[in-house]
Design a protein around this motif. Structure first.
Motif, PDB file in Angstrom:
ATOM      1  N   MET A  45      16.849  66.648  79.548  1.00 26.97           N
ATOM      2  CA  MET A  45      16.008  66.490  78.371  1.00 26.97           C
ATOM      3  C   MET A  45      14.514  66.396  78.651  1.00 26.97           C
ATOM      4  N   GLY A  46      14.104  66.269  79.892  1.00 30.98           N
ATOM      5  CA  GLY A  46      12.687  66.092  80.212  1.00 30.98           C
ATOM      6  C   GLY A  46      11.823  67.263  79.796  1.00 30.98           C
ATOM      7  N   THR A  47      12.244  68.460  80.142  1.00 29.93           N
ATOM      8  CA  THR A  47      11.473  69.643  79.754  1.00 29.93           C
ATOM      9  C   THR A  47      11.523  69.831  78.247  1.00 29.93           C
ATOM     10  N   HIS A  48      12.667  69.530  77.650  1.00 30.89           N
ATOM     11  CA  HIS A  48      12.781  69.646  76.193  1.00 30.89           C
ATOM     12  C   HIS A  48      11.786  68.712  75.515  1.00 30.89           C
ATOM     13  N   ALA A  49      11.630  67.508  76.025  1.00 33.34           N
ATOM     14  CA  ALA A  49      10.658  66.565  75.464  1.00 33.34           C
ATOM     15  C   ALA A  49       9.241  67.115  75.575  1.00 33.34           C
ATOM     16  N   ALA A  50       8.900  67.664  76.740  1.00 31.23           N
ATOM     17  CA  ALA A  50       7.558  68.231  76.933  1.00 31.23           C
ATOM     18  C   ALA A  50       7.319  69.405  75.991  1.00 31.23           C
ATOM     19  N   ALA A  65      12.603  62.001  75.378  1.00 30.40           N
ATOM     20  CA  ALA A  65      12.038  61.361  76.568  1.00 30.40           C
ATOM     21  C   ALA A  65      12.694  60.015  76.858  1.00 30.40           C
ATOM     22  N   GLN A  66      13.299  59.405  75.865  1.00 33.15           N
ATOM     23  CA  GLN A  66      13.896  58.080  76.067  1.00 33.15           C
ATOM     24  C   GLN A  66      15.135  58.123  76.956  1.00 33.15           C
ATOM     25  N   ARG A  67      15.953  59.151  76.830  1.00 31.08           N
ATOM     26  CA  ARG A  67      17.197  59.212  77.607  1.00 31.08           C
ATOM     27  C   ARG A  67      16.946  59.344  79.111  1.00 31.08           C
ATOM     28  N   ILE A  80      10.911  57.183  89.160  1.00 30.45           N
ATOM     29  CA  ILE A  80      11.196  58.191  88.141  1.00 30.45           C
ATOM     30  C   ILE A  80      11.114  57.557  86.755  1.00 30.45           C
ATOM     31  N   ALA A  81      11.657  56.363  86.614  1.00 27.65           N
ATOM     32  CA  ALA A  81      11.598  55.654  85.327  1.00 27.65           C
ATOM     33  C   ALA A  81      10.152  55.379  84.929  1.00 27.65           C
ATOM     34  N   ALA A  82       9.312  55.030  85.892  1.00 34.67           N
ATOM     35  CA  ALA A  82       7.892  54.762  85.603  1.00 34.67           C
ATOM     36  C   ALA A  82       7.196  56.035  85.117  1.00 34.67           C
ATOM     37  N   ARG A  83       7.491  57.159  85.749  1.00 42.23           N
ATOM     38  CA  ARG A  83       6.902  58.427  85.304  1.00 42.23           C
ATOM     39  C   ARG A  83       7.422  58.777  83.912  1.00 42.23           C
ATOM     40  N   ASP A  84       8.704  58.599  83.686  1.00 45.94           N
ATOM     41  CA  ASP A  84       9.262  58.863  82.364  1.00 45.94           C
ATOM     42  C   ASP A  84       8.632  57.958  81.309  1.00 45.94           C
TER      43      ASP A  84
END
Length: 104
Positions: A45-50, A65-67, A80-84
């Protein structure tokens, strides 16, 4: 292997269209189409959020972005959680993510 190939074939161009530092490449609509399909195939989901953020769909960007942040936290991946979390805060502020670099 097929899912990985499909994911990369869709995800990588979607990321470039949503977040590359070159302003001329930003295309939220196309990024959304590619990222949506990649997300359907893999659940990533990261790219989808962007892509959602680049297309001015910040509510969707926040949801998507939450998941990844929650998954990283559950796996003990603090960096990774901090970057998210940073990405989530950016989307909550109504801003898309763009990689650092020269913007042309």
């Amino acid at each position: 292997m097929c899912s990985r190939v499909n994911h990369e074939a869709l995800n990588n161009p979607a990321w470039l269209l949503a977040a590359v530092s070159n302003l001329r490449m930003w295309d939220g609509k196309t990024a959304m189409a590619l990222a949506t399909r990649a997300c359907e195939i893999t659940g990533f989901m990261g790219t989808h959020a962007a892509a959602c953020a680049e297309a001015d769909r910040f509510d969707d960007a926040i949801t998507n972005a939450q998941r990844p942040r929650a998954v990283a936290l559950s796996l003990g991946q603090a960096q990774i959680a901090a970057r998210d979390e940073q990405l989530l805060e950016l989307y909550q502020a109504g801003k898309p993510f763009h990689e650092a670099g020269d913007v042309n």
